[in-house]
Design an enzyme around this catalytic site. Structure first.
Site: not given
Ligand SMILES: NC(=O)c1ccc[n+]([C@@H]2O[C@H](COP(=O)([O-])OP(=O)(O)OC[C@H]3O[C@@H](n4cnc5c(N)ncnc54)[C@H](O)[C@@H]3O)[C@@H](O)[C@H]2O)c1
Length: 383
Positions: A144, A179, A181-182, A185
């Site tokens: 991120t 955070s 969370y960040h 990453k």
């Molecule tokens: N959506 C955003 O704005 C955004 C921005 C920057 C980075 N990201 C990153 O992109 C990725 C996807 O984001 P998203 O918005 O689709 O999130 P999301 O939560 O909708 O999707 C993540 C999926 O991963 C699954 N998951 C989590 N831990 C797991 C594990 N241990 N084993 C198997 N499955 C697991 C969850 O059940 C979920 O379905 C994440 O890593 C997030 O940090 C998202």
């Protein structure tokens, strides 16, 4: 390509799976549904009704002549990852499977612990499974832009050339995340860079901005293909949240003075970026970082755009400044670079009245499902 998508039930994972399957790739999705568990725990739900992933995959496979394979499994289960990688031997691994909410990670010790354990250890399991079964695979990892924070110097794409006491080196760009969370990453990025150095892995770390959007070409094919779109304080990102507030005629809640500036991108561009990365893999031993966003905007700038688009759609709303639940700089310098993906062919979608109107129209259809009490921030960085 044989592509494994980790986190294939999520907001970004599911549309990515459909897109890449349609392009003819052999796609496998893996998910353990921990997001659904957190939704239940926090009394929140995605705006669009979700058909269970297995059913969605079956429906997709009936209609498209290139089946997606689904594995239910947890990244924390290293045996499952070893078996999966051993069986598929993927060319590319797209790793979305992490707990993505900054507020959730700041709720307290347990949520923080879960976030860092899930994200960092899941990735460690993946690295060791790759080492055993597919060290040649290209790992595309979602990081991120929040890893960098808001430094008072220009943000480069992952690396920084420095000169110190007359000597020069290229170091990973210093991080100041906002955070736990960040931070997870940042830990991932360090672990993966190390794996590239010692094991010769090929990795692209995508430092993604804040994603917005309701649909991709594939989610529009059938309501049952809708993605896990959130607007609540836990998983909702700001543009998605503002659109939902607007549709029910509420003022947009701007945290603090609204000058906080970040990089944003459309969900369709997320998928394009993934495809570009997969088609142009990193080299052996290369830890390559792309800053994956297409526009830089302040919260006030976003609020202004949503208020204008709402008014074009007959909705009169305003914005209200509320106390910022986060600890973050509000008036700050922000100049990140994002030339890599553009130079590889990304043609960005920009936030304009048409794009926001499309979001408003789709959200309007589901406005009765909006749980307004889940929008206001209850989780605070400082108690
Ligand atoms: N959506 C955003 O704005 C955004 C921005 C920057 C980075 N990201 C990153 O992109 C990725 C996807 O984001 P998203 O918005 O689709 O999130 P999301 O939560 O909708 O999707 C993540 C999926 O991963 C699954 N998951 C989590 N831990 C797991 C594990 N241990 N084993 C198997 N499955 C697991 C969850 O059940 C979920 O379905 C994440 O890593 C997030 O940090 C998202």
């Amino acid at each position: 390509m044989k592509i494994l998508i980790l986190g294939g039930d999520g907001y970004l994972g599911w549309p990515t799976a459909m897109y890449l399957s349609k392009k003819g790739h052999a796609v496998t999705v893996l998910d353990n549904f921990v997001k659904k568990k957190i939704e239940n725990e926090q009394n929140i739900r995605p705006l669009f009704p979700q058909v269970p992933l297995r059913e969605r995959v079956n429906l997709w496979n009936k209609n498209i002549n290139n089946p997606i394979k689904f594995i239910m499994g947890d990244m924390l289960n290293h045996r499952l990852l070893y078996d999966t990688l051993g069986e598929i031997k993927p060319d590319s691994i797209i790793h979305y499977a992490e707990q993505p909410s900054a507020p959730y990670s700041m709720r307290g010790r347990e949520s923080c612990y879960f976030t860092q354990y899930n994200n960092v250890m899941g990735t460690i399991n993946l690295l060791f499974a790759m080492k055993k079964h597919c060290p040649e695979a290209h790992l595309i990892k979602l990081g991120t832009m929040g890893e960098y924070g808001t430094p008072n110097i220009d943000i480069e794409e992952g690396w920084l050339n420095i000169e110190h006491k007359g000597r020069k080196d290229r170091v990973m760009y210093p991080k100041k995340p906002g955070s736990f969370y960040h931070l997870s990453k940042v830990h991932d990025s360090n672990n993966i860079e190390f794996a590239c150095r010692i094991w010769g892995f090929k990795c692209t770390d995508l430092n993604q901005g804040v994603v917005y959007g309701v649909d991709t070409n594939e989610t529009k094919l059938d309501e049952k293909f809708s993605t896990s779109f959130h607007y609540d304080e836990v998983f909702g990102t700001v543009i998605n949240r503002f659109i939902c507030q607007s549709v029910i005629g509420r003022d947009l809640t701007v945290y603090g003075n609204g000058s906080q500036t970040r990089g944003y991108l459309n969900i369709i561009d997320t998928i394009k970026c993934i495809e570009i990365a997969a088609n142009n893999p990193a080299k052996k031993s290369e830890f390559r970082v792309f800053n994956q966003y297409t526009e830089v905007l302040s919260i006030n700038g976003i609020a202004k755009k949503v208020i204008k688009a709402s008014s074009l759609n007959g909705i009169k709303i305003n914005h209200t400044n509320i106390k910022n639940p986060r600890v973050e700089e509000e008036d700050h310098y922000y100049k990140p670079s994002n030339t890599s993906l553009i130079s590889l062919g990304l043609n960005p979608i920009k936030i304009n009245d048409d794009v926001l109107t499309e979001m408003i129209k789709k959200v309007l259809k589901h406005k009765d499902r909006i749980l307004i009490n889940t929008v206001m921030p209850n989780i605070k960085w400082q108690k």
